[in-house]
Design a protein around this motif. Structure first.
Motif, PDB file in Angstrom:
ATOM      1  N   ARG A   1       0.766  -1.309  -0.090  1.00 42.95           N
ATOM      2  CA  ARG A   1      -0.067   0.003   0.186  1.00 42.95           C
ATOM      3  C   ARG A   1       0.767   1.282  -0.212  1.00 42.95           C
ATOM      4  O   ARG A   1       0.554   2.111  -0.767  1.00 42.95           O
ATOM      5  N   GLU A   2       1.774   1.144   0.795  1.00 41.21           N
ATOM      6  CA  GLU A   2       2.775   2.485   0.832  1.00 41.21           C
ATOM      7  C   GLU A   2       3.572   2.580  -0.549  1.00 41.21           C
ATOM      8  O   GLU A   2       3.402   3.789  -1.205  1.00 41.21           O
ATOM      9  N   ARG A   3       3.883   1.460  -1.395  1.00 36.91           N
ATOM     10  CA  ARG A   3       4.510   1.584  -2.703  1.00 36.91           C
ATOM     11  C   ARG A   3       3.309   2.356  -3.578  1.00 36.91           C
ATOM     12  O   ARG A   3       3.563   2.965  -4.293  1.00 36.91           O
ATOM     13  N   LEU A   4       2.031   1.802  -3.522  1.00 33.03           N
ATOM     14  CA  LEU A   4       1.111   2.446  -4.264  1.00 33.03           C
ATOM     15  C   LEU A   4       0.890   3.892  -3.977  1.00 33.03           C
ATOM     16  O   LEU A   4       0.397   4.587  -4.935  1.00 33.03           O
ATOM     17  N   ALA A   5       0.956   4.105  -2.725  1.00 33.54           N
ATOM     18  CA  ALA A   5       0.716   5.657  -2.436  1.00 33.54           C
ATOM     19  C   ALA A   5       1.722   6.306  -2.974  1.00 33.54           C
ATOM     20  O   ALA A   5       1.620   7.563  -3.548  1.00 33.54           O
ATOM     21  N   ALA A   6       2.942   6.056  -2.759  1.00 35.79           N
ATOM     22  CA  ALA A   6       4.392   6.640  -3.155  1.00 35.79           C
ATOM     23  C   ALA A   6       4.536   6.894  -4.711  1.00 35.79           C
ATOM     24  O   ALA A   6       5.324   7.593  -5.096  1.00 35.79           O
TER      25      ALA A   6
ATOM     26  N   ALA B   1      -0.830  17.797  -3.047  1.00 35.54           N
ATOM     27  CA  ALA B   1       0.209  17.345  -2.212  1.00 35.54           C
ATOM     28  C   ALA B   1       0.897  16.227  -2.735  1.00 35.54           C
ATOM     29  O   ALA B   1       2.137  16.626  -2.469  1.00 35.54           O
ATOM     30  N   LYS B   2       0.729  15.593  -3.583  1.00 40.44           N
ATOM     31  CA  LYS B   2       1.655  14.592  -4.202  1.00 40.44           C
ATOM     32  C   LYS B   2       2.332  15.107  -5.431  1.00 40.44           C
ATOM     33  O   LYS B   2       3.727  14.750  -5.508  1.00 40.44           O
ATOM     34  N   TYR B   3       1.893  15.772  -6.334  1.00 44.44           N
ATOM     35  CA  TYR B   3       2.495  16.267  -7.596  1.00 44.44           C
ATOM     36  C   TYR B   3       2.701  17.872  -7.762  1.00 44.44           C
ATOM     37  O   TYR B   3       3.216  18.196  -8.943  1.00 44.44           O
ATOM     38  N   GLY B   4       2.205  18.474  -6.602  1.00 46.00           N
ATOM     39  CA  GLY B   4       2.504  19.787  -6.946  1.00 46.00           C
ATOM     40  C   GLY B   4       1.253  20.835  -7.471  1.00 46.00           C
ATOM     41  O   GLY B   4       0.517  20.095  -8.084  1.00 46.00           O
ATOM     42  N   GLU B   5       1.509  22.149  -7.438  1.00 46.03           N
ATOM     43  CA  GLU B   5       0.480  22.648  -8.008  1.00 46.03           C
ATOM     44  C   GLU B   5       0.267  22.547  -9.573  1.00 46.03           C
ATOM     45  O   GLU B   5      -0.892  22.919 -10.008  1.00 46.03           O
ATOM     46  N   GLU B   6       1.170  22.213 -10.218  1.00 48.54           N
ATOM     47  CA  GLU B   6       1.012  21.894 -11.675  1.00 48.54           C
ATOM     48  C   GLU B   6      -0.410  20.939 -12.024  1.00 48.54           C
ATOM     49  O   GLU B   6      -0.939  20.835 -12.895  1.00 48.54           O
ATOM     50  N   TRP B   7      -0.664  20.214 -10.889  1.00 47.44           N
ATOM     51  CA  TRP B   7      -1.790  19.406 -10.962  1.00 47.44           C
ATOM     52  C   TRP B   7      -2.945  19.892 -10.107  1.00 47.44           C
ATOM     53  O   TRP B   7      -3.636  18.877  -9.558  1.00 47.44           O
TER      54      TRP B   7
END
Length: 164
Positions: free
Chosen positions: A23-28, A116-122
């Motif tokens: 699950r951590e791999r999926l999240a990251a 939160a994961k990919y930045g403001e671009e997304w």
């Protein structure tokens, strides 16, 4: 949930990969591959970004894109992530049913998770019609909760199956 190491495809010294690790791999993971089925039953695979939220992978796509049209006819899909390295890393495969997300509060949580994961671009705005609004136009949001998942450990090879 049931976790099971498949000895047929595992090193004799391998141990099952804990679900928390998968699950951590999926999240990251930065990138995923989603596989859907066309109306004529041919497979379709495409890379995309996604976020893990509330027990499911979430991704978005335009309503006219092939994966959205495929999911409208058959919501069964597979989402895969991992590494192309042969002797190291962990690949994870999630089999499930893509459920359309239209609840504004949940869409906002998913939109926040993208930033939160990919930045403001997304950054996506939530539209009143239950879609994301972004530079590419309206996007449908899907959640895929695992029904069955697999972790493929490399190095000391181990295949773990998770049944939910």
């Amino acid at each position: 949930m049931q976790t099971e190491l498949d000895g047929r495809y595992s090193d004799p010294t391998a141990a099952a990969t804990p679900w928390d690790t998968a699950r951590e791999r999926l999240a990251a993971a930065p990138l995923y591959w989603v596989s859907t089925v066309r109306p004529d039953r041919r497979p379709h695979v495409t890379p995309l970004i996604a976020v893990w939220h509330a027990g499911a992978l979430h991704f978005c796509t335009g309503a006219g894109e092939r994966k959205a049209r495929n999911l409208a006819g058959n919501p069964g899909c597979v989402v895969t992530t991992g590494t192309n390295a042969l002797r190291e890393g962990l690949d994870v495969v999630v089999e499930g049913t893509a459920q359309r997300v239209t609840d504004p509060a949940r869409l906002q949580e998913v939109a926040d998770a993208y930033v939160a994961k990919y930045g403001e671009e997304w950054h996506f705005d939530v539209s009143p019609d239950g879609t994301f609004a972004g530079d590419g136009g309206p996007a449908l949001v899907y959640a895929v909760a695992p029904e069955t998942a697999f972790a493929f450990a490399k190095g000391r090879y181990g295949q773990t199956r998770y049944s939910f």
